[in-house]
Structures are given as C-alpha cells and as structure tokens.
Motif scaffolding. Sequence first.
Motif, PDB file in Angstrom:
ATOM      1  N   LEU A  21      17.597 -46.798  70.202  1.00  0.00           N
ATOM      2  CA  LEU A  21      16.421 -47.666  70.077  1.00  0.00           C
ATOM      3  C   LEU A  21      15.760 -47.899  71.435  1.00  0.00           C
ATOM      4  O   LEU A  21      14.544 -48.072  71.509  1.00  0.00           O
ATOM      5  N   SER A  22      16.539 -47.885  72.487  1.00  0.00           N
ATOM      6  CA  SER A  22      15.965 -48.039  73.824  1.00  0.00           C
ATOM      7  C   SER A  22      15.048 -46.868  74.147  1.00  0.00           C
ATOM      8  O   SER A  22      14.000 -47.044  74.765  1.00  0.00           O
ATOM      9  N   LEU A  23      15.430 -45.656  73.708  1.00  0.00           N
ATOM     10  CA  LEU A  23      14.573 -44.490  73.931  1.00  0.00           C
ATOM     11  C   LEU A  23      13.253 -44.642  73.189  1.00  0.00           C
ATOM     12  O   LEU A  23      12.182 -44.332  73.724  1.00  0.00           O
ATOM     13  N   VAL A  24      13.300 -45.128  71.948  1.00  0.00           N
ATOM     14  CA  VAL A  24      12.069 -45.343  71.180  1.00  0.00           C
ATOM     15  C   VAL A  24      11.218 -46.414  71.853  1.00  0.00           C
ATOM     16  O   VAL A  24      10.002 -46.275  71.980  1.00  0.00           O
ATOM     17  N   LYS A  25      11.864 -47.468  72.322  1.00  0.00           N
ATOM     18  CA  LYS A  25      11.134 -48.543  73.000  1.00  0.00           C
ATOM     19  C   LYS A  25      10.474 -48.009  74.273  1.00  0.00           C
ATOM     20  O   LYS A  25       9.324 -48.339  74.562  1.00  0.00           O
ATOM     21  N   ASP A  26      11.202 -47.170  75.028  1.00  0.00           N
ATOM     22  CA  ASP A  26      10.633 -46.576  76.239  1.00  0.00           C
ATOM     23  C   ASP A  26       9.410 -45.736  75.912  1.00  0.00           C
ATOM     24  O   ASP A  26       8.404 -45.761  76.627  1.00  0.00           O
ATOM     25  N   PHE A  27       9.484 -44.956  74.809  1.00  0.00           N
ATOM     26  CA  PHE A  27       8.334 -44.153  74.393  1.00  0.00           C
ATOM     27  C   PHE A  27       7.147 -45.057  74.062  1.00  0.00           C
ATOM     28  O   PHE A  27       6.018 -44.796  74.469  1.00  0.00           O
ATOM     29  N   TYR A  28       7.388 -46.144  73.356  1.00  0.00           N
ATOM     30  CA  TYR A  28       6.326 -47.068  72.975  1.00  0.00           C
ATOM     31  C   TYR A  28       5.699 -47.696  74.217  1.00  0.00           C
ATOM     32  O   TYR A  28       4.483 -47.804  74.328  1.00  0.00           O
ATOM     33  N   LEU A  29       6.540 -48.095  75.170  1.00  0.00           N
ATOM     34  CA  LEU A  29       6.016 -48.694  76.401  1.00  0.00           C
ATOM     35  C   LEU A  29       5.222 -47.674  77.207  1.00  0.00           C
ATOM     36  O   LEU A  29       4.198 -48.001  77.810  1.00  0.00           O
ATOM     37  N   ALA A  30       5.683 -46.404  77.219  1.00  0.00           N
ATOM     38  CA  ALA A  30       4.958 -45.350  77.937  1.00  0.00           C
ATOM     39  C   ALA A  30       3.594 -45.131  77.298  1.00  0.00           C
ATOM     40  O   ALA A  30       2.592 -44.950  77.989  1.00  0.00           O
ATOM     41  N   LYS A  31       3.521 -45.150  75.974  1.00  0.00           N
ATOM     42  CA  LYS A  31       2.242 -44.982  75.281  1.00  0.00           C
ATOM     43  C   LYS A  31       1.312 -46.141  75.605  1.00  0.00           C
ATOM     44  O   LYS A  31       0.130 -45.952  75.851  1.00  0.00           O
ATOM     45  N   LYS A  32       1.857 -47.361  75.652  1.00  0.00           N
ATOM     46  CA  LYS A  32       1.055 -48.538  75.985  1.00  0.00           C
ATOM     47  C   LYS A  32       0.532 -48.422  77.423  1.00  0.00           C
ATOM     48  O   LYS A  32      -0.615 -48.738  77.706  1.00  0.00           O
ATOM     49  N   PHE A  33       1.388 -47.951  78.329  1.00  0.00           N
ATOM     50  CA  PHE A  33       0.997 -47.768  79.728  1.00  0.00           C
ATOM     51  C   PHE A  33      -0.098 -46.716  79.842  1.00  0.00           C
ATOM     52  O   PHE A  33      -1.042 -46.875  80.606  1.00  0.00           O
ATOM     53  N   LEU A  34       0.023 -45.620  79.061  1.00  0.00           N
ATOM     54  CA  LEU A  34      -0.959 -44.540  79.100  1.00  0.00           C
ATOM     55  C   LEU A  34      -2.348 -45.048  78.729  1.00  0.00           C
ATOM     56  O   LEU A  34      -3.349 -44.588  79.264  1.00  0.00           O
ATOM     57  N   ASN A  35      -2.428 -46.012  77.817  1.00  0.00           N
ATOM     58  CA  ASN A  35      -3.721 -46.563  77.423  1.00  0.00           C
ATOM     59  C   ASN A  35      -4.424 -47.233  78.595  1.00  0.00           C
ATOM     60  O   ASN A  35      -5.644 -47.338  78.619  1.00  0.00           O
ATOM     61  N   LYS A  36      -3.655 -47.691  79.573  1.00  0.00           N
ATOM     62  CA  LYS A  36      -4.257 -48.348  80.723  1.00  0.00           C
ATOM     63  C   LYS A  36      -4.523 -47.373  81.865  1.00  0.00           C
ATOM     64  O   LYS A  36      -5.081 -47.737  82.878  1.00  0.00           O
ATOM     65  N   GLU A  37      -4.080 -46.131  81.705  1.00  0.00           N
ATOM     66  CA  GLU A  37      -4.277 -45.108  82.726  1.00  0.00           C
ATOM     67  C   GLU A  37      -5.556 -44.311  82.454  1.00  0.00           C
ATOM     68  O   GLU A  37      -6.126 -44.359  81.377  1.00  0.00           O
ATOM     69  N   LYS A  38      -5.947 -43.543  83.440  1.00  0.00           N
ATOM     70  CA  LYS A  38      -7.116 -42.671  83.330  1.00  0.00           C
ATOM     71  C   LYS A  38      -6.772 -41.492  82.431  1.00  0.00           C
ATOM     72  O   LYS A  38      -5.743 -40.849  82.622  1.00  0.00           O
ATOM     73  N   VAL A  39      -7.617 -41.226  81.420  1.00  0.00           N
ATOM     74  CA  VAL A  39      -7.435 -40.089  80.525  1.00  0.00           C
ATOM     75  C   VAL A  39      -8.724 -39.285  80.499  1.00  0.00           C
ATOM     76  O   VAL A  39      -9.772 -39.750  80.958  1.00  0.00           O
ATOM     77  N   TYR A  40      -8.651 -38.078  79.943  1.00  0.00           N
ATOM     78  CA  TYR A  40      -9.798 -37.181  79.904  1.00  0.00           C
ATOM     79  C   TYR A  40     -10.112 -36.826  78.457  1.00  0.00           C
ATOM     80  O   TYR A  40      -9.222 -36.734  77.619  1.00  0.00           O
ATOM     81  N   SER A  41     -11.419 -36.615  78.188  1.00  0.00           N
ATOM     82  CA  SER A  41     -11.863 -36.219  76.860  1.00  0.00           C
ATOM     83  C   SER A  41     -13.069 -35.299  77.023  1.00  0.00           C
ATOM     84  O   SER A  41     -13.742 -35.315  78.059  1.00  0.00           O
ATOM     85  N   ASP A  66       4.376 -45.780  63.074  1.00  0.00           N
ATOM     86  CA  ASP A  66       5.197 -46.351  62.006  1.00  0.00           C
ATOM     87  C   ASP A  66       6.675 -46.302  62.390  1.00  0.00           C
ATOM     88  O   ASP A  66       7.416 -47.263  62.154  1.00  0.00           O
ATOM     89  N   GLN A  67       7.108 -45.184  62.983  1.00  0.00           N
ATOM     90  CA  GLN A  67       8.497 -45.072  63.396  1.00  0.00           C
ATOM     91  C   GLN A  67       8.823 -46.084  64.481  1.00  0.00           C
ATOM     92  O   GLN A  67       9.895 -46.689  64.479  1.00  0.00           O
ATOM     93  N   ILE A  68       7.888 -46.283  65.395  1.00  0.00           N
ATOM     94  CA  ILE A  68       8.104 -47.259  66.470  1.00  0.00           C
ATOM     95  C   ILE A  68       8.229 -48.658  65.883  1.00  0.00           C
ATOM     96  O   ILE A  68       9.125 -49.417  66.252  1.00  0.00           O
ATOM     97  N   LYS A  69       7.335 -49.007  64.943  1.00  0.00           N
ATOM     98  CA  LYS A  69       7.414 -50.326  64.314  1.00  0.00           C
ATOM     99  C   LYS A  69       8.735 -50.481  63.574  1.00  0.00           C
ATOM    100  O   LYS A  69       9.386 -51.524  63.666  1.00  0.00           O
TER     101      LYS A  69
END
Length: 198
Positions: A103-123, A28-31
């Motif tokens: 706002l650039s810092l928030v945008k960078d965080f959002y882009l990093a989260k989007k990038f993480l979705n395409k990376e290998k994660v563990y569960s 919500d904060q990112i939006k």
Amino acid sequence: MPFIEENDLLDLHKDIEKAQIINERLLDQIKFKNKDLKKLKIQRYLLIGVMAIFLIGALGMVAYFTGMNAHNELYEERISSSQDSLEKARKRLEFLKDQNEELSLVKDFYLAKKFLNKEKVYSVQVKSLVDSNIPLAPNALTNTHLVKTNPYYAYSIGTFETLEEAQNFRLHLVDIGFKDAFVASYKDGKRLQIERPD
C-alpha cells in the motif's frame, strides 16, 4: 485547417479514450487501496493492542503456572497453546507488514501523480477556437487541455513530462495532417510558453 482522415481521427480518439480509461482505473485503484490502507492501519493498531493484552495474559499465566508445580501437565499444555497462538499472531503481523509495504507503493504513486500536477508539463496544441463550446472531445478526458488564451481557446492533446515526448507526438500529428501543431508548456492548468519545434 489541416485535413485528417476520419479513420485517423477515430484512432486518435480511441487512443485518447483508452488513456482516459487507464487513468480512471488507476485512480479507482488508488482510492480502493487508500481505503484498504486505512482499514489495515486500524487492524494493525487493534492487533498490537490484542497482542499486548495477550502477552500480558500469557506472562501472567506463565507466572501463575510456574508457582504451581502440582499442575505441571496443565502448565505445559497451556504454554504449548500460547506458543501456537503467538506464532499465528506473528504470521498475521508479517502478513500485515507485507500488505502495508504494498500500500505504501500505491500511496507513493498517488503522491507522485499529485506532485506531477504541480510540475511543468507539455502538450501539443492543434487548434485555436473563438468559442469554447465546440465539442472536439469529451470534457472528461484527462489528457486534453482547453485553455483560455485571450481572445481564443487553445485546444491541446496529450500530457507529457518531457519536451522530447511532446515533440515526438507533435511530429506524429503533423504526419497525419495537423501541419500547424506545436508544443506548449503548462503548469497548474495554465499555459507558460510555446516551445520551439525540434
């Protein structure tokens, strides 16, 4: 099937729900920040345009009043007023630059989260089910996975960037009764492989 105390299960679900709430608040904060960023860009372009018009007008006024020595008093008053307005415009521009960096810092965080979705994660997988309709947790939780691994549905908890974090969480689950829990890696919502226990 491992036995888990009801209190431990409730605590686990509370932790998961807290993480979901935090994720939702961040989104919500990112939006909200993205909307503000768009507004600030429009304001910045309008401000630049107004400043350009103002500077052209100010230069025109300076040229006009320079040629009129007879109205020296009026000339000095208008120059002073222009300088005050110019100083206000500079302060506003500095404020907008600071907000843009934020706002650039928030945008960078959002882009990093989007990038993480395409990376290998563990569960940590805790159960395999034949039926996907068994409601172990709400579908809205972002840190749970229900993945089809023919003919079963694999139910996993947690999303971790490193194998070490996932292994530590697995040990915690084993301690509370999930003896068969194991770590698996995922990418783009699909399971890649089962990881060796530490």
